[in-house]
Structures are given as structure tokens and as C-alpha cells.
Design a protein around this motif. Structure first.
Motif, PDB file in Angstrom:
ATOM      1  N   ARG A 107       0.821  -1.214   0.000  1.00 21.89           N
ATOM      2  CA  ARG A 107       0.000   0.000   0.000  1.00 21.89           C
ATOM      3  C   ARG A 107       0.853   1.261   0.000  1.00 21.89           C
ATOM      4  N   ASP A 108       2.122   1.107  -0.349  1.00 20.94           N
ATOM      5  CA  ASP A 108       3.036   2.249  -0.386  1.00 20.94           C
ATOM      6  C   ASP A 108       2.795   3.023  -1.679  1.00 20.94           C
ATOM      7  N   LYS A 109       1.869   3.938  -1.638  1.00 18.43           N
ATOM      8  CA  LYS A 109       1.440   4.662  -2.841  1.00 18.43           C
ATOM      9  C   LYS A 109       2.563   5.516  -3.433  1.00 18.43           C
ATOM     10  N   GLY A 110       2.649   5.481  -4.745  1.00 21.15           N
ATOM     11  CA  GLY A 110       3.637   6.280  -5.452  1.00 21.15           C
ATOM     12  C   GLY A 110       5.007   5.647  -5.555  1.00 21.15           C
ATOM     13  N   SER A 111       5.206   4.501  -4.913  1.00 21.75           N
ATOM     14  CA  SER A 111       6.511   3.837  -4.967  1.00 21.75           C
ATOM     15  C   SER A 111       6.505   2.757  -6.041  1.00 21.75           C
ATOM     16  N   ALA A 112       7.696   2.258  -6.358  1.00 21.04           N
ATOM     17  CA  ALA A 112       7.806   1.214  -7.374  1.00 21.04           C
ATOM     18  C   ALA A 112       7.166  -0.091  -6.919  1.00 21.04           C
ATOM     19  N   THR A 113       7.074  -0.276  -5.598  1.00 19.30           N
ATOM     20  CA  THR A 113       6.523  -1.531  -5.079  1.00 19.30           C
ATOM     21  C   THR A 113       5.003  -1.490  -4.892  1.00 19.30           C
ATOM     22  N   GLU A 114       4.377  -0.342  -5.154  1.00 19.75           N
ATOM     23  CA  GLU A 114       2.924  -0.229  -4.967  1.00 19.75           C
ATOM     24  C   GLU A 114       2.185  -1.299  -5.769  1.00 19.75           C
ATOM     25  N   ASP A 115       1.220  -1.931  -5.098  1.00 17.57           N
ATOM     26  CA  ASP A 115       0.377  -2.959  -5.718  1.00 17.57           C
ATOM     27  C   ASP A 115       1.185  -4.184  -6.150  1.00 17.57           C
ATOM     28  N   SER A 116       2.295  -4.454  -5.447  1.00 19.21           N
ATOM     29  CA  SER A 116       3.055  -5.682  -5.673  1.00 19.21           C
ATOM     30  C   SER A 116       3.183  -6.398  -4.329  1.00 19.21           C
ATOM     31  N   CYS A 117       3.702  -7.622  -4.338  1.00 18.37           N
ATOM     32  CA  CYS A 117       3.872  -8.362  -3.085  1.00 18.37           C
ATOM     33  C   CYS A 117       5.259  -8.131  -2.486  1.00 18.37           C
ATOM     34  N   ALA A 118       5.998  -7.164  -3.024  1.00 23.67           N
ATOM     35  CA  ALA A 118       7.351  -6.868  -2.546  1.00 23.67           C
ATOM     36  C   ALA A 118       7.367  -5.579  -1.735  1.00 23.67           C
ATOM     37  N   LEU A 119       8.204  -5.561  -0.690  1.00 20.86           N
ATOM     38  CA  LEU A 119       8.367  -4.383   0.158  1.00 20.86           C
ATOM     39  C   LEU A 119       9.843  -4.020   0.228  1.00 20.86           C
ATOM     40  N   ARG A 120      10.123  -2.725   0.075  1.00 25.33           N
ATOM     41  CA  ARG A 120      11.500  -2.275   0.271  1.00 25.33           C
ATOM     42  C   ARG A 120      11.884  -2.498   1.725  1.00 25.33           C
ATOM     43  N   SER A 121      13.063  -3.091   1.944  1.00 26.40           N
ATOM     44  CA  SER A 121      13.456  -3.411   3.311  1.00 26.40           C
ATOM     45  C   SER A 121      14.975  -3.508   3.408  1.00 26.40           C
ATOM     46  N   GLN A 122      15.437  -3.698   4.643  1.00 27.68           N
ATOM     47  CA  GLN A 122      16.858  -3.896   4.920  1.00 27.68           C
ATOM     48  C   GLN A 122      17.009  -5.080   5.852  1.00 27.68           C
ATOM     49  N   LEU A 123      18.010  -5.899   5.590  1.00 27.45           N
ATOM     50  CA  LEU A 123      18.375  -6.979   6.498  1.00 27.45           C
ATOM     51  C   LEU A 123      19.792  -6.694   6.941  1.00 27.45           C
ATOM     52  N   ARG A 124      19.909  -6.261   8.207  1.00 23.09           N
ATOM     53  CA  ARG A 124      21.154  -5.695   8.709  1.00 23.09           C
ATOM     54  C   ARG A 124      21.489  -4.474   7.851  1.00 23.09           C
ATOM     55  N   SER A 125      22.656  -4.453   7.221  1.00 25.83           N
ATOM     56  CA  SER A 125      23.043  -3.264   6.456  1.00 25.83           C
ATOM     57  C   SER A 125      22.749  -3.410   4.963  1.00 25.83           C
ATOM     58  N   SER A 126      22.141  -4.517   4.576  1.00 30.33           N
ATOM     59  CA  SER A 126      21.889  -4.780   3.155  1.00 30.33           C
ATOM     60  C   SER A 126      20.481  -4.364   2.767  1.00 30.33           C
ATOM     61  N   GLU A 127      20.373  -3.538   1.738  1.00 28.36           N
ATOM     62  CA  GLU A 127      19.072  -3.140   1.222  1.00 28.36           C
ATOM     63  C   GLU A 127      18.599  -4.158   0.195  1.00 28.36           C
ATOM     64  N   GLY A 128      17.299  -4.378   0.188  1.00 30.10           N
ATOM     65  CA  GLY A 128      16.760  -5.340  -0.765  1.00 30.10           C
ATOM     66  C   GLY A 128      15.256  -5.312  -0.774  1.00 30.10           C
ATOM     67  N   LEU A 129      14.652  -6.417  -1.202  1.00 30.42           N
ATOM     68  CA  LEU A 129      13.198  -6.544  -1.289  1.00 30.42           C
ATOM     69  C   LEU A 129      12.734  -7.710  -0.417  1.00 30.42           C
ATOM     70  N   LEU A 130      11.701  -7.461   0.363  1.00 28.59           N
ATOM     71  CA  LEU A 130      11.067  -8.502   1.168  1.00 28.59           C
ATOM     72  C   LEU A 130       9.785  -8.920   0.455  1.00 28.59           C
ATOM     73  N   TYR A 131       9.791 -10.126  -0.091  1.00 29.84           N
ATOM     74  CA  TYR A 131       8.620 -10.633  -0.816  1.00 29.84           C
ATOM     75  C   TYR A 131       7.713 -11.390   0.156  1.00 29.84           C
ATOM     76  N   VAL A 132       6.458 -10.997   0.167  1.00 28.54           N
ATOM     77  CA  VAL A 132       5.461 -11.635   1.036  1.00 28.54           C
ATOM     78  C   VAL A 132       4.699 -12.640   0.181  1.00 28.54           C
ATOM     79  N   LEU A 133       5.105 -13.906   0.259  1.00 31.90           N
ATOM     80  CA  LEU A 133       4.527 -14.943  -0.586  1.00 31.90           C
ATOM     81  C   LEU A 133       3.516 -15.775   0.189  1.00 31.90           C
ATOM     82  N   LYS A 134       2.869 -16.699  -0.487  1.00 34.26           N
ATOM     83  CA  LYS A 134       1.854 -17.536   0.158  1.00 34.26           C
ATOM     84  C   LYS A 134       2.473 -18.560   1.100  1.00 34.26           C
ATOM     85  N   SER A 135       3.729 -18.949   0.834  1.00 33.78           N
ATOM     86  CA  SER A 135       4.378 -19.982   1.651  1.00 33.78           C
ATOM     87  C   SER A 135       5.322 -19.416   2.701  1.00 33.78           C
TER      88      SER A 135
END
Length: 292
Positions: free
Chosen positions: A106-134
Motif C-alpha cells: 500500500r506504499d502509494k507512489g513507490s515502485a513496489t505499490e500494488d506488488s507483493c514486494a516491500l523495500r526493506s533492509q536486512l542488517r546493512s543490506s538493502e533489498g526486497l522482502l517478498y510476502v509470498l503464500k508460503s
């Protein structure tokens, strides 16, 4: 798992291994392939398998669905991602997952809007957190897959008023999930996913709660940062207790040293008295001899 990168024409193919492979000194549990729009196996130079179509159908019967064409054929061409997906699906007989229409950002105006991916960080690494069914998949480094069935706790700080928040996801140590963790307490691993837009907080927690066993007890919104830093505080306490232990050892060592110095001093004092007494006796004998 075939995953598109929001806002681009690129995509990932993430392969979760049942047994890790050794690369240098590290165990690799997930292999990730990256593809662009231009990655295509041309019809003029196709991928050719050694088995014929009939042999493939006999050797990999599950590669063909009911009333559908076999996924594998002796000659294959097309987008490289599609070809690899067919190969993995046909040979391993493992499910292939992709976009999850049950969860949308629901991050309106961002590249991830209306996708199952969220911009995130794991420790110091930036990446995408995909929210899948499994489960949850973090890409690209460190590549991590966390099945919902392995999650023992997921919590965020309710008092955070910024545009982003951090979610701590805890799994049992025997979980197939592999990533950099914030600690190892009570045989559990904790993953800190930071930098997630606050607009996605409620829907993310609700979705995880619907997938995790006993989600109403596992997914928590804590009232302060203290709840999020609990494990780190425990680690600090452990360090303090070690320091105290060292100080006690040093104190005991100091006492032993003082006792040793005291004993040495006593011996020297006794020796000095004996020497004085001996000199006095010699002098007395000499005086008597001179009088005679």
C-alpha cells in the motif's frame, strides 16, 4: 520461486536447496539467478536436451499436468527465466511459486505499490522482502527464505511514528531459514527487517498472522522499543556478568599477590633481626677478649 523486481523489467529465480552446497568456507542454502528482458534463448540456438520427448515424458511423468503439454521437451527456447522454471519444475517435481495476489503493498507512489514486494533492509543490506503464500523471501543479499510454519514470533514497535518501521521475525534454530540474525537465544534466530514503509505495517502483520500457526499469539505489536531490544539487552547482561567474573578473578589474584608480598616481607624482617643479633654477639666476644 520466480519473482519480478518492481519498477523494472528484471526478475529473480530463487532456488531453495533441501541440502546446502559448500562454496569456499560457507554453506549456501539459496541460489538466486537474475534475468533481464534481453535474456532469451533464441529459437535459432535453442537449448537441446539429450533425451527425446518420449524419453523425457517417461523419465519425468509428473512434468506433464492433466491434459497439458509436457513442460520438458528435447528442444527448448524462449525467455531464459521461463525455460529454467520449466526445467526445475519438470525435473524436481517441486512447486513453483511467484507473485502473491493475496498481499499487495500500500506504499502509494513507490515502485513496489500494488506488488507483493516491500523495500526493506536486512542488517546493512538493502533489498526486497517478498510476502509470498508460503513464506517470506528477502533478496538479494543475504538471500533468505523463512517459511511461515517456522515463525515463532513476529513483532513491531507500536510507538514508532516514523515513515518506516522494523519487524523482528524469530524462528526456531532448526528452521530451514538462513540469514544474518541479531542473536541466538534459547535456540532461536531473529531476523531484523528494517526500513519497511509504515503504510504496509498493519496489512503485513495481519497477513502473517493469517499464515502463521497460532498467529494471534505469535504476531505482536509491542508498546516500546524496549520490547524490540530485549534480546540485545540480554546479550549486554551476559557481557556484564563476564566482566564481573573477570574482576573477581583479578581481585583474588591481587589478594594472593598481597599475601605473597606480606610473607616475603616477614621473612626478610626475621632474617634482618638474626643478622643484627649475630653481629652483637660477635662484638661482645671481641670486647671480652681485648680486656683479657
Amino acid at each position: 520461486t520466480a519473482l519480478c523486481i518492481p519498477g523494472t523489467t528484471q526478475a529473480y529465480l530463487a532456488v531453495v536447496l533441501s541440502r546446502p552446497i559448500r562454496v569456499g568456507s560457507s554453506d549456501v542454502h539459496n541460489v538466486v539467478f537474475g534475468f533481464g528482458e534481453s535474456d532469451v534463448i533464441e529459437e535459432a540456438a535453442p537449448l537441446k536436451l539429450e533425451l527425446s520427448d518420449s524419453e523425457l515424458a517417461k523419465k519425468f511423468p509428473t512434468a506433464a499436468g492433466e491434459g497439458s503439454k509436457n513442460l520438458l521437451s528435447q528442444v527448448m527456447h524462449g525467455p531464459t527465466l521461463d525455460v529454467l522454471c520449466k526445467l526445475f519444475r519438470g525435473v524436481t517435481d517441486k512447486p513453483l511459486t511467484g507473485d502473491n495476489n493475496e498481499f499487495r503493498s500500500r506504499d502509494k507512489g513507490s515502485a513496489t505499490e500494488d506488488s507483493c514486494a516491500l523495500r526493506s533492509q536486512l542488517r546493512s543490506s538493502e533489498g526486497l522482502l517478498y510476502v509470498l503464500k508460503s513464506g517470506l523471501v528477502f533478496l538479494h543479499r543475504p538471500a533468505s527464505y523463512i517459511p511461515y510454519s517456522d515463525i515463532t514470533e513476529a513483532k513491531v514497535d507500536a510507538s514508532s511514528t516514523g515513515i518506516t518501521f522494523t519487524m523482528l521475525v524469530t524462528v526456531a534454530a532448526h528452521s530451514t531459514a538462513v540469514a544474518t540474525s541479531t542473536g541466538n537465544k534459547n535456540n532461536q534466530l531473529t531476523f531484523a527487517f528494517g526500513g519497511i514503509k509504515t503504510a504496509d505495517r498493519d496489512s503485513l502483520l495481519k497477513y502473517i498472522a493469517s499464515k502463521v500457526p497460532h498467529g494471534d499469539r505469535v504476531v505482536k505489536i509491542v508498546s516500546s522499543n524496549a520490547g524490540l531490544d530485549e534480546d540485545d539487552d540480554d546479550e549486554d547482561d551476559d557481557d556484564d556478568s563476564d566482566d564481573d567474573y573477570d574482576e573477581e578473578d583479578d581481585s583474588e589474584a591481587g589478594d594472593d599477590s598481597d599475601n605473597a608480598d606480606s610473607e616475603d616481607g616477614g621473612k626478610k624482617e626475621k632474617k634482618s633481626k638474626k643478622e643484627k643479633k649475630s653481629k652483637k654477639e660477635k662484638k661482645s666476644k671481641k670486647d671480652k677478649s681485648d680486656k683479657k
